[in-house]
Design a protein around this motif. Structure first.
Motif, PDB file in Angstrom:
ATOM      1  N   GLY A  35       0.801  -1.124   0.039  1.00 59.56           N
ATOM      2  CA  GLY A  35      -0.162  -0.007   0.075  1.00 59.56           C
ATOM      3  C   GLY A  35       0.851   1.380   0.047  1.00 59.56           C
ATOM      4  N   GLN A  63       3.682  -5.926   5.981  1.00 57.21           N
ATOM      5  CA  GLN A  63       4.629  -5.724   7.147  1.00 57.21           C
ATOM      6  C   GLN A  63       4.588  -6.793   8.157  1.00 57.21           C
ATOM      7  OE1 GLN A  63       1.703  -3.861   6.154  1.00 57.21           O
ATOM      8  NE2 GLN A  63       2.280  -1.807   5.951  1.00 57.21           N
ATOM      9  N   HIS A  74       2.298  -8.237  10.130  1.00 50.42           N
ATOM     10  CA  HIS A  74       1.513  -8.309  11.457  1.00 50.42           C
ATOM     11  C   HIS A  74       1.160  -9.628  12.183  1.00 50.42           C
ATOM     12  CE1 HIS A  74       0.731  -4.101   9.610  1.00 50.42           C
ATOM     13  NE2 HIS A  74       1.408  -3.787  10.621  1.00 50.42           N
ATOM     14  N   SER A  76       1.267   0.385  14.009  1.00 50.08           N
ATOM     15  CA  SER A  76       0.918  -1.048  14.125  1.00 50.08           C
ATOM     16  C   SER A  76       1.564  -1.719  15.178  1.00 50.08           C
ATOM     17  CB  SER A  76       0.578  -1.855  12.984  1.00 50.08           C
ATOM     18  OG  SER A  76      -0.198  -0.979  11.698  1.00 50.08           O
ATOM     19  N   GLN A 111      11.970  -4.090   6.575  1.00 52.08           N
ATOM     20  CA  GLN A 111      11.135  -2.506   6.315  1.00 52.08           C
ATOM     21  C   GLN A 111      12.178  -1.799   6.005  1.00 52.08           C
ATOM     22  OE1 GLN A 111       7.866  -1.385   6.800  1.00 52.08           O
ATOM     23  NE2 GLN A 111       7.274  -3.588   6.631  1.00 52.08           N
ATOM     24  N   MET A 167       8.398   2.166  12.961  1.00 48.89           N
ATOM     25  CA  MET A 167       9.569   2.374  12.284  1.00 48.89           C
ATOM     26  C   MET A 167       9.458   2.010  10.761  1.00 48.89           C
ATOM     27  SD  MET A 167      10.564  -0.758  11.131  1.00 48.89           S
ATOM     28  CE  MET A 167      11.872  -0.201  10.330  1.00 48.89           C
TER      29      MET A 167
HETATM   30  N1  MCN Z   1       8.355  -3.887  13.988  1.00 48.00           N
HETATM   31  C1  MCN Z   1       9.138  -4.653  14.880  1.00 48.00           C
HETATM   32  N2  MCN Z   1       9.546  -3.913  16.084  1.00 48.00           N
HETATM   33  C2  MCN Z   1       9.497  -2.487  16.211  1.00 48.00           C
HETATM   34  C3  MCN Z   1       8.779  -1.819  15.278  1.00 48.00           C
HETATM   35  C4  MCN Z   1       8.273  -2.489  14.100  1.00 48.00           C
HETATM   36  O1  MCN Z   1       9.147  -5.664  14.773  1.00 48.00           O
HETATM   37  N3  MCN Z   1      10.009  -2.051  17.183  1.00 48.00           N
HETATM   38  C5  MCN Z   1       7.445  -4.508  13.043  1.00 48.00           C
HETATM   39  C6  MCN Z   1       5.962  -4.397  13.185  1.00 48.00           C
HETATM   40  O2  MCN Z   1       5.444  -5.348  13.951  1.00 48.00           O
HETATM   41  C7  MCN Z   1       5.758  -4.570  11.597  1.00 48.00           C
HETATM   42  C8  MCN Z   1       6.593  -3.697  10.640  1.00 48.00           C
HETATM   43  O3  MCN Z   1       7.836  -3.770  11.654  1.00 48.00           O
HETATM   44  O4  MCN Z   1       5.656  -5.906  11.147  1.00 48.00           O
HETATM   45  C9  MCN Z   1       6.057  -2.250  10.785  1.00 48.00           C
HETATM   46  O5  MCN Z   1       5.556  -1.858  12.126  1.00 48.00           O
HETATM   47  P1  MCN Z   1       5.283  -0.199  12.071  1.00 48.00           P
HETATM   48  O6  MCN Z   1       6.464   0.575  12.276  1.00 48.00           O
HETATM   49  O7  MCN Z   1       4.464  -0.135  13.476  1.00 48.00           O
HETATM   50  O8  MCN Z   1       4.542   0.125  10.872  1.00 48.00           O
HETATM   51  P2  MCN Z   1       2.905  -0.327  10.371  1.00 48.00           P
HETATM   52  O9  MCN Z   1       3.100  -1.522  10.761  1.00 48.00           O
HETATM   53  O10 MCN Z   1       1.866   0.556  10.882  1.00 48.00           O
HETATM   54  O11 MCN Z   1       3.245  -0.188   9.021  1.00 48.00           O
HETATM   55  C10 MCN Z   1       2.905   0.978   8.080  1.00 48.00           C
HETATM   56  C11 MCN Z   1       3.906   1.566   7.432  1.00 48.00           C
HETATM   57  C12 MCN Z   1       3.539   2.465   6.705  1.00 48.00           C
HETATM   58  S1  MCN Z   1       2.802   3.847   7.274  1.00 48.00           S
HETATM   59  C13 MCN Z   1       3.917   2.509   5.490  1.00 48.00           C
HETATM   60  S2  MCN Z   1       3.490   3.751   4.255  1.00 48.00           S
HETATM   61  C14 MCN Z   1       4.475   1.289   4.830  1.00 48.00           C
HETATM   62  C15 MCN Z   1       5.341   0.461   5.697  1.00 48.00           C
HETATM   63  O12 MCN Z   1       4.611   0.513   6.892  1.00 48.00           O
HETATM   64  N4  MCN Z   1       3.835   0.498   3.828  1.00 48.00           N
HETATM   65  C16 MCN Z   1       4.225  -0.798   3.588  1.00 48.00           C
HETATM   66  N5  MCN Z   1       5.774  -0.581   5.364  1.00 48.00           N
HETATM   67  C17 MCN Z   1       5.256  -1.397   4.354  1.00 48.00           C
HETATM   68  N6  MCN Z   1       5.797  -2.727   4.067  1.00 48.00           N
HETATM   69  C18 MCN Z   1       5.246  -3.239   3.249  1.00 48.00           C
HETATM   70  N7  MCN Z   1       5.713  -4.615   2.722  1.00 48.00           N
HETATM   71  N8  MCN Z   1       4.243  -2.924   2.614  1.00 48.00           N
HETATM   72  C19 MCN Z   1       3.686  -1.699   2.742  1.00 48.00           C
HETATM   73  O13 MCN Z   1       2.702  -1.121   2.047  1.00 48.00           O
END
Ligand code: MCN
Ligand code: SMO
Length: 796
Positions: A254, A508, A510, A549, A678, A741
């Motif tokens: 996305g 991501q 989840h 998330s 990521q 992140m």
């Molecule tokens: N994570 C972790 N340890 C942390 C922080 C995060 O293991 N301390 C992991 C999380 O559990 C999650 C991933 O890393 O599996 C990303 O976490 P987070 O930073 O919370 O972001 P979101 O999951 O909310 O994902 C949204 C973010 C955004 S805003 C965009 S834009 C984006 C991104 O994620 N779009 C993506 N990465 C992406 N990655 C994929 N493959 N596809 C997208 O569309």
């Protein structure tokens, strides 16, 4: 209990790189994406899109198309407008101009690619064939394509937006004139970041099935925000929300583009309601390039005042964002244009800030979110200027940053924009990056390369990421919104754990990381946890946006698990003859603290709660199930940095990335492998944005990069080795110490790539401020510096 309460989670599975449980389905092609949803009697949609950038519809003749084989229904904007006036971007923000984005244009057309008619047929091919028979008579209007010119233009890009100004903000206006007048050095630049497309591998798509017998509307959407789509569909279509379900199948990326309510989604719902049959709209790549929200086009006119020791005194920024023709919902141009100026000083101590931001309407596709939304462009301008100042002062780019970053002894630090930075490893990041790069050796290598006629450059960027964005962060960034998620946690009779969440994945991971969180909340093996996600019948979530998330997953699951744990502790206390406060859970067992002999399996306690009333304390509520909300009590700030080495080929003027480095501090990592994935993916996107990608419009508003032959995405050949190093500063605001992140690499890699290209060019006295740094632009930069001519003369 407060929704910001931080429940206790003891990391065990958290911190380990377990394989992603969703990958077998994704890698063997068994996962179902939106285009795999095939329902009995389903019809297919194709949309006629405007060939002109600005016009007024005089007449649309659909008679010939109507007679084509397989056609069930044709609507123009008149038909859709009668049922829904469009997507209104109302926001309680003074001075913000709301637009109404029609589902199909019914009068004024505002950009090339805007829908003007829709065909529903038995197959997509039939629908597309019929489109060709629709005759549209359009009166052309003056086109506004340039955001700078739009500010003073007499013509309007969208009649609803006076003076082409959607929003103008200037929250922090310190008087900085004196600082600039007295500074030892001031550096200034006008940086253009390109209009880009997030280009997810899977395009957008939506399937709607209205059943008149039950009154239910079931929607499948490739979306990041199912709950938002459900509520907005209920509001805009005046459809009873309890009869609505939005299902999110597997989503092939996305990156922000799917973080919106799209006109096509509401249109597909209306068509299914009209026809009483399932209707499917699957976007093709060309539609995606024309019509999916575009992103990031900004001009940052920035200046930095520096003293003779290289210390930053003041920063001035004037941002113009090319917002396109309408506001996307909910991430309106507010997001791209205005958040950045409130975080632009973040990693550094800068005593004075003056920043203003203008969001301007043009006859182009609306912009939307794209990873790092709002933060990418100002970070780029700032970091390139810092490198420039370092060069002028004869300081290393690491040293100048070291002299300015917020240090441990400065914490908590209040920025001029009003953010309280509680923690962060800014100095440690600079030191770590410097060691990874091997700075002294690099400069030697750069000098030697220059003697051989090769241009090497090093760029660095230090960033902070406002992650896990909840209400506090939204309010700080000037969005008058509230956001919280919920999760439901249930311990089953056999001790297995079921979590329902509103968080959906678009890649991501989840299903894996949320299971790691829940496992540690109960001290059970991760295999014993299942994550139910992807239906709005589950818990409520704002969506997978704003790197929220991990934070919201830990917060909601942590709090819900704490409620269930309380009940399990009560039963266990009775069974183990101990006080509930002394009961602990780990390794799939429940035991009395400091008394290893008094223990029993977690599953046995669950079983007792369900099946053995005799074990229950008085007034015991046996529901081993709880729903809890979470919203962090303040901004959860992650940080880190990137370094990039590029080589520019003097013959072709092409820049190639040789090596990339990342330092990331996202608190405790749930799954380091996923975090690194990521980072790598985001860094590749950053290279694309700064070296290759650009949506180019001509002066008539025509998109001339309308295929992947013209819109250049990076491939694996463009991405070199990436070396990653971690710092881990746990957050006190989130269970497990987690920070988000997901956007970090796209906040800061573009800055490092831009800095590297500039560092290479600086060897010859050239500079570049317009991106992407295409061979053409690099050639022009070298010509302007007189280098190309000199080179030609010397060969003569
Ligand atoms: N994570 C972790 N340890 C942390 C922080 C995060 O293991 N301390 C992991 C999380 O559990 C999650 C991933 O890393 O599996 C990303 O976490 P987070 O930073 O919370 O972001 P979101 O999951 O909310 O994902 C949204 C973010 C955004 S805003 C965009 S834009 C984006 C991104 O994620 N779009 C993506 N990465 C992406 N990655 C994929 N493959 N596809 C997208 O569309
Ligand atoms: S751009 Mo990400 O969906 O917040």
């Amino acid at each position: 209990m407060s929704k910001s309460e931080v429940a206790q989670i003891r990391p065990k599975s958290i911190g380990t790189s377990i394989p992603r449980r969703e990958d077998p389905g994704l890698l063997t092609g068994r996962a179902r994406y939106i285009a795999d949803i095939v329902l009995p009697d389903m019809l297919h949609v194709a949309i006629l899109r405007s060939p002109v950038a600005h016009g007024r519809i005089r007449h649309i003749d659909t008679a010939a198309a109507q007679a084509m084989p397989g056609v069930e229904l044709i609507w123009t904007g008149q038909d859709s407008h009668a049922r829904c006036p469009g997507i209104a971007s109302t926001l309680e923000q003074k001075g913000f101009v709301a637009t109404v984005q029609p589902l199909l244009a019914h009068d004024e057309i505002c950009f090339v690619g805007e829908g003007i008619a829709v065909v529903v047929a038995h197959s997509r091919a039939q629908a597309e064939d019929a489109l060709e028979r629709i005759e549209a008579d359009i009166e052309e209007l003056p086109v506004v394509t340039d955001a700078v010119a739009a500010i003073d233009a007499d013509d309007l890009a969208n009649a609803a937006v006076p003076a082409n100004m959607v929003y103008h903000s200037n929250r922090v206006t310190d008087p900085v004139e004196d600082a600039f007048a007295n500074a030892a050095l001031s550096v200034q630049g006008c940086f253009h970041t390109p209009r880009v497309n997030a280009a997810p591998m899977e395009t957008r798509g939506f399937v709607a099935r209205h059943e008149w017998t039950s009154g239910t509307l079931t929607c499948w959407s490739a979306t990041q925000m199912p709950s938002f789509i459900k509520t907005m569909t209920a509001i805009f279509l005046q459809f009873p929300e309890h009869n609505l379900e939005v299902i999110t199948p597997a989503v092939g990326g996305g990156f922000g583009q799917k973080a919106h309510l799209h006109p096509e989604e509401l249109l597909t719902c209306l068509l299914s309601i009209e026809l009483g049959r399932p209707v499917s709209w699957i976007e093709d790549r060309q539609e995606n390039l024309f019509r999916a929200p575009q992103a990031k086009q900004q001009i940052n006119d920035m200046a930095l005042a520096v003293d003779d020791q290289g210390r930053f005194l003041a920063l001035r920024d004037r941002v113009i964002t090319d917002s396109g023709a309408y506001n996307s919902l909910p991430w309106t141009p507010l997001v791209e244009g205005h958040a950045g100026i409130l975080v632009v000083t973040d990693p550094y101590k800068i005593a004075a800030l003056s920043a203003q931001s203008l969001s301007v309407t043009t006859n182009k596709c609306p912009i939307g979110a794209y990873r790092g939304v709002g933060f990418t462009a100002p970070t780029l301008a700032r970091e390139v200027l810092i490198d420039r100042a370092a060069r002028k002062l004869g300081l290393s780019p690491f040293e100048i940053r070291r002299r300015n970053v917020i240090r441990q002894e400065d914490l908590p630090y209040q920025t001029r924009a009003g953010m309280t930075i509680r923690e962060g490893t800014f100095l440690e990041t600079v030191d770590r990056l410097e060691a990874m790069v091997g700075y002294e050796d690099f400069r030697k290598r750069q000098q030697e390369a220059l003697k051989e006629g090769r241009l090497l450059g090093l760029g660095i960027s230090i960033f902070s990421e406002v992650s896990g964005i909840g209400t506090r962060a939204l309010n700080f960034l000037d969005y008058p919104l509230t956001s919280h998620d919920t999760a439901t946690v249930r311990v089953e009779p056999t001790g297995k754990v079921t979590v329902t969440t509103g968080i959906v994945s678009s890649g991501q991971g989840h299903p894996t990381t949320l299971a790691q969180i829940a496992a540690d909340a109960f001290g059970v093996p991760v295999e014993d946890v299942t994550i139910l996600a992807g239906s709005t019948h589950h818990a409520v979530g704002f969506g997978t946006v704003a790197s929220r998330s991990a934070v919201f997953g830990a917060g909601t699951i942590g709090r819900a698990a704490e409620m269930v744990r309380g009940r399990m502790r009560a039963v266990a206390a009775r069974l183990l003859q101990a006080a509930p406060d002394d009961i602990e859970m780990s390794g799939g067992m429940i035991h009395v603290r400091d008394d290893p002999g008094r223990t029993m399996p977690f599953a046995a306690v669950a079983g007792a709660a369900y099946f053995a009333e005799a074990t229950h304390p008085d007034d015991f509520d046996p529901a081993l199930e709880a729903t809890a909300a979470f919203d962090p009590s303040d901004i959860v700030l992650a940080n880190g940095g990137h370094a990039v080495i590029v080589e520019i080929d003097m013959e072709t003027c092409m820049a190639r990335v040789e090596k990339m480095y990342a330092v990331e501090d996202c608190g405790r990592m749930i799954n380091p492998m996923i975090v690194e994935g990521q980072i790598r993916g985001g860094m590749a996107q950053g290279v694309g944005m700064i070296l290759l990608e650009e949506l180019v419009h001509d002066e008539r508003g025509q998109l001339i990069t309308s295929t992947f032959q013209d819109y250049l995405l990076p491939t694996s050949l463009d991405i070199p080795d990436i070396e990653i190093s971690h710092l881990e500063t746990p957050s006190s605001l989130v269970p497990g110490g987690i920070k988000g992140m997901g956007e970090s690499a796209m906040i800061s890699t573009p800055a490092a790539v831009a800095g590297a290209v500039n560092d290479a060019l600086a060897c010859l006295g050239a500079a570049i401020e317009q991106f992407p740094a295409s061979p053409q632009r690099i050639f022009e930069a070298l010509s302007k510096a007189g280098v190309i001519e000199r080179a030609n003369n010397s060969t003569v």
